[in-house]
Structures are given as C-alpha cells and as structure tokens.
Design a protein around this motif. Structure first.
Motif, PDB file in Angstrom:
ATOM      1  N   ASP A 220       0.574  -1.229   0.099  1.00 50.49           N
ATOM      2  CA  ASP A 220       0.370  -0.185   0.112  1.00 50.49           C
ATOM      3  C   ASP A 220       0.256   1.159   0.265  1.00 50.49           C
ATOM      4  O   ASP A 220       0.663   2.376  -0.281  1.00 50.49           O
ATOM      5  N   ARG A 221       2.090   1.074   0.959  1.00 49.97           N
ATOM      6  CA  ARG A 221       2.773   2.694   0.891  1.00 49.97           C
ATOM      7  C   ARG A 221       3.178   2.926  -0.714  1.00 49.97           C
ATOM      8  O   ARG A 221       3.610   3.811  -1.140  1.00 49.97           O
ATOM      9  N   ALA A 222       3.306   1.692  -1.753  1.00 52.80           N
ATOM     10  CA  ALA A 222       3.664   1.654  -2.811  1.00 52.80           C
ATOM     11  C   ALA A 222       2.320   2.468  -3.734  1.00 52.80           C
ATOM     12  O   ALA A 222       2.733   3.273  -4.161  1.00 52.80           O
ATOM     13  N   ALA A 223       1.445   1.893  -3.408  1.00 50.95           N
ATOM     14  CA  ALA A 223       0.389   1.988  -4.536  1.00 50.95           C
ATOM     15  C   ALA A 223      -0.080   3.249  -3.883  1.00 50.95           C
ATOM     16  O   ALA A 223      -0.769   4.079  -5.205  1.00 50.95           O
ATOM     17  N   ARG A 224      -0.135   3.792  -3.108  1.00 50.21           N
ATOM     18  CA  ARG A 224      -1.078   4.975  -3.170  1.00 50.21           C
ATOM     19  C   ARG A 224      -0.332   6.206  -3.857  1.00 50.21           C
ATOM     20  O   ARG A 224      -0.730   7.611  -3.730  1.00 50.21           O
ATOM     21  N   VAL A 225       1.339   6.567  -3.563  1.00 47.79           N
ATOM     22  CA  VAL A 225       1.921   7.359  -4.317  1.00 47.79           C
ATOM     23  C   VAL A 225       2.260   6.663  -5.760  1.00 47.79           C
ATOM     24  O   VAL A 225       3.342   7.504  -6.314  1.00 47.79           O
ATOM     25  N   GLN A 226       1.948   5.458  -6.053  1.00 44.10           N
ATOM     26  CA  GLN A 226       2.500   5.217  -7.499  1.00 44.10           C
ATOM     27  C   GLN A 226       3.985   5.404  -7.821  1.00 44.10           C
ATOM     28  O   GLN A 226       4.088   5.740  -8.756  1.00 44.10           O
ATOM     29  N   SER A 227       4.858   4.199  -6.635  1.00 46.45           N
ATOM     30  CA  SER A 227       6.193   4.796  -6.704  1.00 46.45           C
ATOM     31  C   SER A 227       6.561   3.791  -5.842  1.00 46.45           C
ATOM     32  O   SER A 227       6.507   3.673  -4.991  1.00 46.45           O
ATOM     33  N   ALA A 228       7.650   3.310  -6.511  1.00 46.75           N
ATOM     34  CA  ALA A 228       8.357   2.373  -5.224  1.00 46.75           C
ATOM     35  C   ALA A 228      10.241   2.641  -5.661  1.00 46.75           C
ATOM     36  O   ALA A 228      10.443   2.975  -6.645  1.00 46.75           O
ATOM     37  N   ASN A 229      10.453   3.252  -4.659  1.00 50.37           N
ATOM     38  CA  ASN A 229      11.875   2.725  -4.137  1.00 50.37           C
ATOM     39  C   ASN A 229      13.039   1.522  -3.739  1.00 50.37           C
ATOM     40  O   ASN A 229      13.957   1.678  -4.263  1.00 50.37           O
ATOM     41  N   SER A 230      12.140   0.292  -3.985  1.00 49.03           N
ATOM     42  CA  SER A 230      12.556  -1.710  -3.976  1.00 49.03           C
ATOM     43  C   SER A 230      11.305  -2.371  -4.481  1.00 49.03           C
ATOM     44  O   SER A 230      10.173  -1.757  -4.728  1.00 49.03           O
ATOM     45  N   VAL A 231      12.315  -2.604  -5.293  1.00 50.45           N
ATOM     46  CA  VAL A 231      11.732  -4.223  -6.140  1.00 50.45           C
ATOM     47  C   VAL A 231      12.349  -5.418  -5.405  1.00 50.45           C
ATOM     48  O   VAL A 231      12.983  -5.202  -5.973  1.00 50.45           O
ATOM     49  N   ARG A 232      11.081  -6.157  -5.304  1.00 50.83           N
ATOM     50  CA  ARG A 232      11.396  -7.602  -5.581  1.00 50.83           C
ATOM     51  C   ARG A 232      10.779  -9.016  -6.065  1.00 50.83           C
ATOM     52  O   ARG A 232       9.820  -8.493  -6.631  1.00 50.83           O
ATOM     53  N   ARG A 233      11.798 -10.249  -7.280  1.00 52.26           N
ATOM     54  CA  ARG A 233      11.270 -10.626  -7.878  1.00 52.26           C
ATOM     55  C   ARG A 233      10.391 -12.036  -6.694  1.00 52.26           C
ATOM     56  O   ARG A 233      11.035 -12.066  -6.202  1.00 52.26           O
ATOM     57  N   GLN A 234       9.593 -11.680  -7.415  1.00 50.69           N
ATOM     58  CA  GLN A 234       8.307 -13.075  -6.770  1.00 50.69           C
ATOM     59  C   GLN A 234       8.938 -14.126  -7.505  1.00 50.69           C
ATOM     60  O   GLN A 234       9.847 -14.070  -8.484  1.00 50.69           O
ATOM     61  N   ALA A 235       7.546 -15.414  -6.743  1.00 54.05           N
ATOM     62  CA  ALA A 235       8.328 -16.663  -7.278  1.00 54.05           C
ATOM     63  C   ALA A 235       8.453 -16.866  -8.577  1.00 54.05           C
ATOM     64  O   ALA A 235       9.128 -17.805  -9.045  1.00 54.05           O
ATOM     65  N   ASP A 236       7.245 -16.363  -9.576  1.00 57.15           N
ATOM     66  CA  ASP A 236       6.585 -16.464 -10.708  1.00 57.15           C
ATOM     67  C   ASP A 236       7.243 -15.524 -11.727  1.00 57.15           C
ATOM     68  O   ASP A 236       7.227 -15.448 -12.866  1.00 57.15           O
ATOM     69  N   GLY A 237       8.535 -14.836 -11.412  1.00 51.58           N
ATOM     70  CA  GLY A 237       9.745 -14.097 -12.160  1.00 51.58           C
ATOM     71  C   GLY A 237       9.121 -12.705 -11.983  1.00 51.58           C
ATOM     72  O   GLY A 237      10.034 -12.486 -12.144  1.00 51.58           O
ATOM     73  N   SER A 238       7.543 -12.756 -11.214  1.00 51.52           N
ATOM     74  CA  SER A 238       7.153 -10.977 -11.772  1.00 51.52           C
ATOM     75  C   SER A 238       7.775  -9.976 -10.627  1.00 51.52           C
ATOM     76  O   SER A 238       8.676 -10.524  -9.413  1.00 51.52           O
ATOM     77  N   TRP A 239       7.437  -9.040 -10.376  1.00 50.13           N
ATOM     78  CA  TRP A 239       8.016  -7.697  -9.455  1.00 50.13           C
ATOM     79  C   TRP A 239       6.856  -6.924  -8.581  1.00 50.13           C
ATOM     80  O   TRP A 239       5.617  -7.251  -9.001  1.00 50.13           O
ATOM     81  N   TYR A 240       7.748  -6.861  -7.263  1.00 44.63           N
ATOM     82  CA  TYR A 240       6.671  -6.765  -6.232  1.00 44.63           C
ATOM     83  C   TYR A 240       7.483  -5.628  -5.286  1.00 44.63           C
ATOM     84  O   TYR A 240       8.335  -5.761  -5.494  1.00 44.63           O
ATOM     85  N   ALA A 241       6.571  -4.392  -5.573  1.00 43.62           N
ATOM     86  CA  ALA A 241       7.033  -2.670  -5.368  1.00 43.62           C
ATOM     87  C   ALA A 241       7.105  -3.049  -3.231  1.00 43.62           C
ATOM     88  O   ALA A 241       5.710  -3.211  -3.355  1.00 43.62           O
ATOM     89  N   ASP A 242       7.729  -1.542  -3.229  1.00 41.71           N
ATOM     90  CA  ASP A 242       7.491  -1.183  -1.477  1.00 41.71           C
ATOM     91  C   ASP A 242       8.048   0.087  -2.079  1.00 41.71           C
ATOM     92  O   ASP A 242       8.909   0.266  -3.161  1.00 41.71           O
ATOM     93  N   ASN A 243       7.529   1.045  -0.847  1.00 37.49           N
ATOM     94  CA  ASN A 243       8.401   2.860  -0.822  1.00 37.49           C
ATOM     95  C   ASN A 243       8.633   2.567   0.156  1.00 37.49           C
ATOM     96  O   ASN A 243       7.952   2.701   1.572  1.00 37.49           O
ATOM     97  N   PHE A 244      10.278   3.151   0.210  1.00 38.83           N
ATOM     98  CA  PHE A 244      10.572   3.233   1.956  1.00 38.83           C
ATOM     99  C   PHE A 244      10.949   4.628   2.805  1.00 38.83           C
ATOM    100  O   PHE A 244      11.569   4.708   3.293  1.00 38.83           O
ATOM    101  N   ASP A 245      10.530   5.410   1.491  1.00 38.28           N
ATOM    102  CA  ASP A 245      11.031   7.270   1.709  1.00 38.28           C
ATOM    103  C   ASP A 245      10.271   6.861   2.992  1.00 38.28           C
ATOM    104  O   ASP A 245      11.292   7.612   3.776  1.00 38.28           O
ATOM    105  N   GLY A 246       9.393   7.351   2.927  1.00 37.05           N
ATOM    106  CA  GLY A 246       8.570   7.734   3.992  1.00 37.05           C
ATOM    107  C   GLY A 246       8.976   7.049   5.697  1.00 37.05           C
ATOM    108  O   GLY A 246       8.813   7.703   6.495  1.00 37.05           O
TER     109      GLY A 246
END
Length: 270
Positions: free
Chosen positions: A84-110
């Motif tokens: 939700d932290r990334a979704a509400r600002v539509q911005s990611a400063n970190s992403v990790r690869r998921q088991a299916d190869g896709s990416w999951y986003a987060d934002n740790f600025d705040g």
C-alpha cells in the motif's frame, strides 16, 4: 566467499548513479554478514529504460532493485503487485522478484524518515508540520507523517498544483490530519521538513524562510551530503533541534534488507 555463481545479485538503478550510497552500504552489510551477495550500481538513459528493464527482468539471478530518480514511477508500473505504501504514491524505491518472476514494489522513503525521527526521540503525534517538497520522496513522507498522527501538514512546492493534489490525496486517506498546500513559511509549526534536493550544492538557496524559525521547532533535512546543510546550520544557530538526512537512509536500508530477505530466511515470495 562472495561473488560465486550462486550469489544473490541486487541492483541500484538511478540516472546518474554516481551519487548513490546504497551499493556501498548494502555491500558492507553483505561483507559483515558473510553473505554471498552483491549490489551493483547501474544506470541507463531515460530513453533506453524499456530496453534496460526488459534485460534486467530477463536476468533471473537479480533478486531485487533499489530505485532512485528518475525511475521510481516507471518501475512501479512494471510491477505485478505492490505494498500500500507504494500503491498510494504510485512510486517504488524497492522491488523484489516474486516466485513467478514478476516484480513486487514497496516504498521505504516515508518509512525510513519516520523511523529515524522516532529513534531520535522526536514526537510526531499531534504535531504541526511544514513540509517543503511534494515530489516522489515528499509524497511518501507526507502520507507517513499523517499516518504517524501529525495534526497538520502544510505542503509547499514550486509546483503549486502538485502540492494541492498531494494535499487532497493525503487528507482523503487520513481525514484526522489537516493537510493543505501553502507557502514555505514555518510560522506556527512544530516541525519543518526539507523534502527537496535544495541544499545539496553550496549555491542553492534556502528551501524555507529561516528567519521565521523559533527555538521550539525541529528542523529536518532529508539531504545526506552535506551532512549539515545550510538549512540545518541556520536552524541550529537559532536554537532549533535538527535532524540530518543520513539516519533516514540507515532506516530505509533496514527495511529494504528485510524486504529483500538478504539473510535468506524466507524465500516463499521468490
């Protein structure tokens, strides 16, 4: 031994990337922990981003990416899911690869900003805050300030429409916090925050009216270099409590390390 064929590879992406501190910080952590992991600083021209990201995704042993300007929004939109932290600002400063190869986003600025303030003993609940800067990091910080219980946030930005838009969004998400766009005037505030790059260079103007600072205020700057910006120096001379930018990065790194599971405790997510 680090750097074997089984190493976890992480990337720091920015343009330019020479100023980035994350590779040095993370590689030092990997060394201290004896982890077979590496973080590599990479950059590309904005017009080459699509090609770059396709190649990065195709590199199966890249487990995660830390993202800085100007790619936070572009990378967010490459992700299949997000905190939700990334979704509400539509911005990611970190992403990790998921088991299916896709990416999951987060934002740790705040998150890093708030955790650093709390660790230094600064109270946020019920506080009135002037925040200068409503851009990428500023948006994340504004949401987290409201979430932490700030009573009022005054947002100032050279792009007044951007400040108005962010104020509306944060106020809607956290209606108990009074959020409005305004001038970079700390009068009546408990805390003043510089969430802009203004102050990185000696020739930069001050981001807010320091003549209106009073000793009962706390002044925070998210800039890491110089460690004491002109704003923090002026605030300290006026008797204010000050908080520099480096602790924010340190607490971001803590959050990112858990997010990336650098200790390989739980790899169910990828």
């Amino acid at each position: 031994m680090r750097g074997t064929g089984k190493a976890d590879i992480f990337v720091m992406l920015a343009h330019p990337v020479g100023h980035a501190k994350s590779p040095g910080i993370l590689n030092e952590i990997f060394e201290q922990k004896g982890l077979d992991s590496l973080m590599v600083p990479l950059t590309c021209r904005p017009e080459d981003f699509e090609t770059f990201w396709a190649g990065l995704t195709a590199a199966e042993n890249i487990r995660g990416v830390i993202i800085s300007v100007p790619y936070k929004v572009a990378v967010y939109h490459k992700c299949a899911a997000a905190h939700d932290r990334a979704a509400r600002v539509q911005s990611a400063n970190s992403v990790r690869r998921q088991a299916d190869g896709s990416w999951y986003a987060d934002n740790f600025d705040g998150v890093g900003f708030i955790d650093a303030l709390k660790a230094a003993g600064h109270q946020l609940e019920g506080r009135r805050v002037l925040q200068v800067g409503a851009g990428g990091a500023g948006a994340s910080i504004a949401y987290c300030l409201a979430e932490a219980g700030a009573e009022e946030i005054r947002l100032a930005d050279i792009d007044k429409d951007r400040a108005e838009t962010l104020a509306g969004l944060v106020g809607k998400a956290f209606p108990k916090c009074r959020v409005q766009a305004g001038e970079a005037d700390p009068t009546g505030m408990d805390m003043a925050v510089n969430a802009t790059p203004v102050g990185m260079h000696a020739s930069d103007p001050l981001p807010l009216d320091v003549a209106r600072l009073t000793p009962d205020m706390t002044v925070v700057d998210i800039i890491m270099e110089p460690a004491e910006t002109a704003l923090l120096k002026a605030a300290r001379e006026r008797g204010c409590r000050v908080q520099p930018g480096r602790p924010m990065m340190d607490y971001q790194v803590r959050g990112m390390s858990e997010f990336f599971d650098i200790d390989r405790k739980d790899r169910n997510h990828g």
